[in-house]
Design an enzyme around this catalytic site. Structure first.
Site, short mmCIF file in Angstrom:
data_model
loop_
_atom_site.label_atom_id
_atom_site.label_comp_id
_atom_site.label_asym_id
_atom_site.label_seq_id
_atom_site.Cartn_x
_atom_site.Cartn_y
_atom_site.Cartn_z
N GLU A 299 16.31 26.85 36.51
CA GLU A 299 15.47 26.49 37.65
C GLU A 299 16.24 26.59 38.98
OE1 GLU A 299 14.03 22.59 36.48
OE2 GLU A 299 12.28 23.50 35.54
N GLU B 252 10.09 25.36 28.83
CA GLU B 252 10.05 23.92 28.61
C GLU B 252 8.62 23.44 28.74
OE1 GLU B 252 12.63 21.81 31.29
OE2 GLU B 252 14.31 23.20 31.00
#
Length: 485
Positions: free
Chosen positions: A125, A272
């Site tokens: 990220e 995720e």
């Protein structure tokens, strides 16, 4: 037309912050999970690997390439995503360093009886807005160098470099909150186009982390039903497609973004997805079970989304609770596991999505510290003025997130709150007697202080090298704070 309240789903795309893949043959009985290790007392990796095998979990996503963890996966059929942390991205901008990393962490395991590596995650990220652009200039060069190093090592045809990204890299405008209006964020649009075209040209997927929980948790106006898969929410209609949950809407916003970037058929992998069980009001076992049941039923049916029907690859987040994770995003960050810190399943579930719920197979052979707890000594009333500073110190160095509003220990008395904080610190410090002092306010007892939904834990024995270092550092702080050093 977008129903009142449901418009709030679009805010999820903007608000999502950092808090699992199936192989390309994706079937309902092949499950992927994220295995994080930010724990004060991690279980032995061999123990965790056995737990994965016992539950038929054949894909795992890591957040580094720690040899203690990776080595335990050798000789198994488990497919692995290794990772290069964000703080190493700048180093990977030099090709020789990327080549060294691949040699040390990939090719040395790439042999018969070694580790079945499928992906290398370059960062995690890295474009979160909270990073203030820290990794904007290093991520793409690092990605190209790592993929180049994999190619030069002769494994690039089967091991792909990817960049797991948060869903905040794309969004729909507030005045048109539907998937078809979505595109990559303006501040990184050109960079994202370059990245997705590079990934696509190498046969690598777009790895995205999508969290319906965060949209519900961060927006008080978000309709609860839209976070789940029960079909109870009023649908959003967009160009003939109907959306009854935020996951589908978010996923298809990415599909539209990829189409506008010139890669309409690029594969998408969910890096995720999950639901925490403690720490804030909406993080609880009931909601987590409801979310996982719905999501796994969906994947079992291979229903996909309105724009992408069919199976998709995913990693559940996460495998085990991590008591050392940062709580800046929220206290829930330490409670994403489908297993507790000591490898116990939290609720019945059926990973195949067929609805045959039962408790998963827990970790075997876990050993615990002695059955004792550190609690407030109520007889020391004269020193109670120092309680606030003592509690603050304990919670700054251990996990007190279960005490938060709406959490599992929220109902404790004032004395109970203090005892929980003291015990959490005591357990984190391996029950060292010096960690149960707090200016004479604390005492060690052998009576379990757990009550109702609130567990006063006893920590496990751990052979993690980093645990010893952590304990030594914190104990030195304890001694200094007590004026004994």
């Amino acid at each position: 037309m977008v129903p009142a309240g449901v418009m709030a789903w679009a805010a999820f795309i903007v608000l999502v912050v950092s808090a699992a893949v199936l192989p390309s043959r994706a079937t309902a009985d092949v499950i992927g999970v994220n295995w994080g290790t930010m724990m004060s007392h991690p279980m032995l990796p061999t123990m965790v690997v056995q737990m994965l095998k016992d539950n038929g979990i054949r894909n795992v996503k890591l957040f580094d390439a720690d040899p203690w963890t990776v080595g335990a996966l050798a000789g198994t059929a488990i497919e692995v995503m290794l990772a290069i942390p964000n703080d190493q991205l700048q180093r990977m901008c030099k090709h020789k360093h990327a080549a060294e990393w691949v040699k040390e962490n990939v090719t040395q395991y790439d042999h018969e009886g070694g580790v079945h590596i499928k992906y290398v995650a370059v960062g995690n990220e890295p474009f979160l807005k909270s990073y203030n652009g820290s990794f904007i200039n290093s991520t793409f060069p690092a990605l190209k160098n790592v993929q180049g190093a994999l190619d030069e090592a002769g494994v690039g045809d089967r091991i792909k470099a990817v960049v797991p990204l948060n869903a905040d890299v794309y969004l729909s405008p507030a005045d048109d909150p539907v998937p078809s209006a979505g595109s990559f964020r303006k501040d990184i649009e050109e960079l994202m186009v370059d990245i997705v075209r590079f990934l696509n040209s190498n046969g690598a997927p777009f790895v995205v982390n999508i969290y319906p929980f965060l949209s519900l948790n961060q927006n008080p106006n978000f309709p609860v039903e839209f976070a789940f898969f029960d079909g109870g929410s009023q649908p959003v209609t967009d160009k003939g497609a109907q959306y009854t949950n935020v996951f589908d809407a978010n996923y298809d916003t990415l599909v539209w973004s990829l189409k506008k970037a010139g890669v309409p058929d690029m594969k998408i992998t969910i890096g995720e997805i999950g639901w925490p069980t403690d720490g804030v009001k909406n993080a609880n076992v009931d909601y987590a079970k409801r979310f996982f049941d719905g999501f796994l039923r969906k994947t079992a049916k291979k229903a996909g989304t309105p724009l992408r029907p069919g199976p998709f690859d995913f990693y559940l987040f996460g495998l085990i609770d991590e008591d050392m994770k940062s709580v800046l995003p929220g206290n829930f960050e330490r409670h994403w596991g489908i297993f507790t810190f000591d490898g116990k399943p939290k609720f019945p579930m059926d990973l195949s999505g067929k609805g045959n719920d039962k408790y998963l197979v827990g970790a075997k052979g876990v050993q615990y510290l002695p059955a004792q707890w550190c609690v407030l000594n109520v007889e020391e009333r004269g020193n109670f003025r120092s309680i606030p500073s003592s509690v603050n110190y304990a919670c700054a160095n251990a996990d007190c997130t279960a005490l938060g509003y709406g959490s599992s220990c929220n109902g404790l008395s004032s004395d109970g709150n203090v005892s929980y904080a003291f015990n959490s610190y005591f357990q984190t410090m391996d029950q060292d007697v010096r960690a149960c002092n707090f200016d004479g306010l604390a005492t060690i007892v052998t009576t379990n202080m757990s009550t109702g939904s609130c567990l006063f834990p006893v920590q496990i024995l751990s052979n993690a090298p980093k645990t010893a270092a952590l304990s030594l550092m914190a104990l030195l702080m304890t001694v200094a704070a007590a004026g004994l050093a």
